[in-house]
Write a protein that holds these residues in place. Structure first.
Motif, PDB file in Angstrom:
ATOM      1  N   GLN A 109     -25.441 -22.154   7.822  1.00 28.62           N
ATOM      2  CA  GLN A 109     -24.477 -22.452   6.751  1.00 28.62           C
ATOM      3  C   GLN A 109     -23.014 -22.203   7.124  1.00 28.62           C
ATOM      4  N   PRO A 110     -22.651 -21.043   7.664  1.00 29.75           N
ATOM      5  CA  PRO A 110     -21.232 -20.815   7.969  1.00 29.75           C
ATOM      6  C   PRO A 110     -20.672 -21.732   9.058  1.00 29.75           C
ATOM      7  N   MET A 111     -21.551 -22.354   9.845  1.00 30.19           N
ATOM      8  CA  MET A 111     -21.099 -23.174  10.959  1.00 30.19           C
ATOM      9  C   MET A 111     -21.075 -24.660  10.647  1.00 30.19           C
ATOM     10  N   LEU A 112     -21.673 -25.065   9.538  1.00 34.13           N
ATOM     11  CA  LEU A 112     -21.796 -26.493   9.259  1.00 34.13           C
ATOM     12  C   LEU A 112     -20.454 -27.209   9.198  1.00 34.13           C
ATOM     13  N   ASN A 113     -19.492 -26.638   8.526  1.00 35.34           N
ATOM     14  CA  ASN A 113     -18.191 -27.303   8.414  1.00 35.34           C
ATOM     15  C   ASN A 113     -17.538 -27.503   9.774  1.00 35.34           C
ATOM     16  N   SER A 114     -17.570 -26.471  10.611  1.00 38.57           N
ATOM     17  CA  SER A 114     -16.924 -26.619  11.913  1.00 38.57           C
ATOM     18  C   SER A 114     -17.692 -27.574  12.819  1.00 38.57           C
ATOM     19  N   LEU A 115     -19.009 -27.579  12.736  1.00 34.48           N
ATOM     20  CA  LEU A 115     -19.793 -28.508  13.540  1.00 34.48           C
ATOM     21  C   LEU A 115     -19.602 -29.952  13.063  1.00 34.48           C
ATOM     22  N   GLU A 116     -19.556 -30.154  11.755  1.00 38.67           N
ATOM     23  CA  GLU A 116     -19.308 -31.495  11.244  1.00 38.67           C
ATOM     24  C   GLU A 116     -17.903 -31.963  11.610  1.00 38.67           C
ATOM     25  N   SER A 117     -16.932 -31.056  11.580  1.00 42.26           N
ATOM     26  CA  SER A 117     -15.563 -31.390  11.997  1.00 42.26           C
ATOM     27  C   SER A 117     -15.537 -31.796  13.460  1.00 42.26           C
ATOM     28  N   LEU A 118     -16.288 -31.094  14.277  1.00 38.64           N
ATOM     29  CA  LEU A 118     -16.353 -31.419  15.695  1.00 38.64           C
ATOM     30  C   LEU A 118     -16.902 -32.828  15.903  1.00 38.64           C
ATOM     31  N   VAL A 119     -17.967 -33.165  15.202  1.00 41.91           N
ATOM     32  CA  VAL A 119     -18.544 -34.505  15.289  1.00 41.91           C
ATOM     33  C   VAL A 119     -17.501 -35.542  14.864  1.00 41.91           C
ATOM     34  N   ASP A 120     -16.809 -35.279  13.770  1.00 47.89           N
ATOM     35  CA  ASP A 120     -15.761 -36.189  13.303  1.00 47.89           C
ATOM     36  C   ASP A 120     -14.638 -36.317  14.331  1.00 47.89           C
ATOM     37  N   ASP A 121     -14.248 -35.192  14.941  1.00 48.44           N
ATOM     38  CA  ASP A 121     -13.182 -35.215  15.951  1.00 48.44           C
ATOM     39  C   ASP A 121     -13.566 -36.081  17.142  1.00 48.44           C
ATOM     40  N   ILE A 122     -14.806 -35.951  17.594  1.00 43.56           N
ATOM     41  CA  ILE A 122     -15.257 -36.762  18.725  1.00 43.56           C
ATOM     42  C   ILE A 122     -15.283 -38.232  18.338  1.00 43.56           C
ATOM     43  N   GLY A 123     -15.710 -38.518  17.119  1.00 44.51           N
ATOM     44  CA  GLY A 123     -15.665 -39.896  16.626  1.00 44.51           C
ATOM     45  C   GLY A 123     -14.239 -40.419  16.578  1.00 44.51           C
ATOM     46  N   GLY A 124     -13.312 -39.558  16.186  1.00 37.81           N
ATOM     47  CA  GLY A 124     -11.898 -39.936  16.153  1.00 37.81           C
ATOM     48  C   GLY A 124     -11.354 -40.226  17.535  1.00 37.81           C
ATOM     49  N   ILE A 125     -11.783 -39.444  18.511  1.00 36.65           N
ATOM     50  CA  ILE A 125     -11.368 -39.687  19.894  1.00 36.65           C
ATOM     51  C   ILE A 125     -11.905 -41.040  20.360  1.00 36.65           C
ATOM     52  N   ALA A 126     -13.164 -41.308  20.055  1.00 34.69           N
ATOM     53  CA  ALA A 126     -13.802 -42.554  20.484  1.00 34.69           C
ATOM     54  C   ALA A 126     -13.142 -43.780  19.851  1.00 34.69           C
ATOM     55  N   THR A 127     -12.645 -43.641  18.633  1.00 37.49           N
ATOM     56  CA  THR A 127     -12.068 -44.803  17.940  1.00 37.49           C
ATOM     57  C   THR A 127     -10.535 -44.783  17.947  1.00 37.49           C
ATOM     58  N   ARG A 128      -9.962 -43.896  18.748  1.00 35.93           N
ATOM     59  CA  ARG A 128      -8.506 -43.815  18.855  1.00 35.93           C
ATOM     60  C   ARG A 128      -7.948 -45.183  19.254  1.00 35.93           C
ATOM     61  N   GLY A 129      -6.889 -45.581  18.583  1.00 32.75           N
ATOM     62  CA  GLY A 129      -6.270 -46.873  18.871  1.00 32.75           C
ATOM     63  C   GLY A 129      -6.856 -48.022  18.063  1.00 32.75           C
ATOM     64  N   MET A 130      -7.897 -47.753  17.290  1.00 35.11           N
ATOM     65  CA  MET A 130      -8.487 -48.779  16.422  1.00 35.11           C
ATOM     66  C   MET A 130      -7.921 -48.613  15.019  1.00 35.11           C
ATOM     67  N   SER A 131      -7.751 -49.731  14.339  1.00 31.73           N
ATOM     68  CA  SER A 131      -7.391 -49.659  12.924  1.00 31.73           C
ATOM     69  C   SER A 131      -8.620 -49.178  12.160  1.00 31.73           C
ATOM     70  N   LYS A 132      -8.427 -48.796  10.900  1.00 35.20           N
ATOM     71  CA  LYS A 132      -9.588 -48.379  10.093  1.00 35.20           C
ATOM     72  C   LYS A 132     -10.606 -49.503   9.994  1.00 35.20           C
ATOM     73  N   LYS A 133     -10.111 -50.714   9.860  1.00 37.15           N
ATOM     74  CA  LYS A 133     -11.000 -51.876   9.764  1.00 37.15           C
ATOM     75  C   LYS A 133     -11.765 -52.077  11.080  1.00 37.15           C
ATOM     76  N   GLU A 134     -11.081 -51.962  12.199  1.00 35.32           N
ATOM     77  CA  GLU A 134     -11.741 -52.097  13.498  1.00 35.32           C
ATOM     78  C   GLU A 134     -12.762 -50.987  13.713  1.00 35.32           C
ATOM     79  N   ALA A 135     -12.401 -49.756  13.341  1.00 31.40           N
ATOM     80  CA  ALA A 135     -13.322 -48.629  13.495  1.00 31.40           C
ATOM     81  C   ALA A 135     -14.574 -48.851  12.637  1.00 31.40           C
ATOM     82  N   ALA A 136     -14.393 -49.353  11.419  1.00 31.62           N
ATOM     83  CA  ALA A 136     -15.533 -49.633  10.538  1.00 31.62           C
ATOM     84  C   ALA A 136     -16.411 -50.734  11.135  1.00 31.62           C
ATOM     85  N   GLN A 137     -15.798 -51.757  11.687  1.00 34.05           N
ATOM     86  CA  GLN A 137     -16.547 -52.843  12.318  1.00 34.05           C
ATOM     87  C   GLN A 137     -17.279 -52.340  13.568  1.00 34.05           C
ATOM     88  N   PHE A 138     -16.595 -51.515  14.346  1.00 33.51           N
ATOM     89  CA  PHE A 138     -17.197 -50.917  15.534  1.00 33.51           C
ATOM     90  C   PHE A 138     -18.443 -50.126  15.141  1.00 33.51           C
TER      91      PHE A 138
END
Length: 153
Positions: A109-138
């Motif tokens: 429980q205490p780690m879920l937020n930070s682990l989910e943030s990490l997953v989101d951060d990696i996703g953000g790195i992967a979609t860097r340079g894409m518009s929101k629409k492009e990221a959604a399509q990707f």
């Protein structure tokens, strides 16, 4: 004439097979993730097990192995490490004496937020340079590729 031209290799890097790209992306995500969760005492594989249990609740080890496409013996070692670390508990399945059911403990429980943030951060790195629409399509296309490949497995 360069070595590339002689070999007939020119231009092939732009035509890298999708399967190779998926493999390389998976390795890069694993490397990033492992670097970040190392201080938490987890590996990417351990997190995959924990996340699956978080999303789907108690599951059998066989289901976990099949879902994560892991052989049962290596998964058994991951589950043993998670259990000895206090992350999960196992119990006998009332419906199948051979099966073990795995569930999370409150330790996650205490780690879920930070682990989910990490997953989101990696996703953000992967979609860097894409518009929101492009990221959604990707994402939509990656999910379609995933579904296509799952149908063949």
């Amino acid at each position: 004439m360069s070595m590339k031209e002689k070999s007939g290799y020119e231009g092939r890097q732009e035509q890298q097979p999708v399967s190779t790209l998926f493999h390389e992306i998976s390795l890069m995500v694993a490397r990033l993730f492992n670097r970040q969760v190392k201080e938490m005492g987890l590996t990417r594989t351990q997190w995959q097990v924990l996340y699956l249990l978080y999303m789907q609740g108690e599951q059998s080890q066989t289901y976990i192995a099949d879902t994560l496409m892991m052989a049962k013996p290596p998964l058994g070692k991951v589950v043993e490490r998670l259990e000895s670390g206090g992350w999960i508990t196992r119990r006998d399945d009332d419906k199948d004496r051979r099966a073990k059911l795995v569930r999370l403990t409150p330790k996650i429980q205490p780690m879920l937020n930070s682990l989910e943030s990490l997953v989101d951060d990696i996703g953000g790195i992967a979609t860097r340079g894409m518009s929101k629409k492009e990221a959604a399509q990707f994402y939509k296309l990656i999910k379609l590729a995933h579904a296509n490949l799952m149908a063949e497995n």
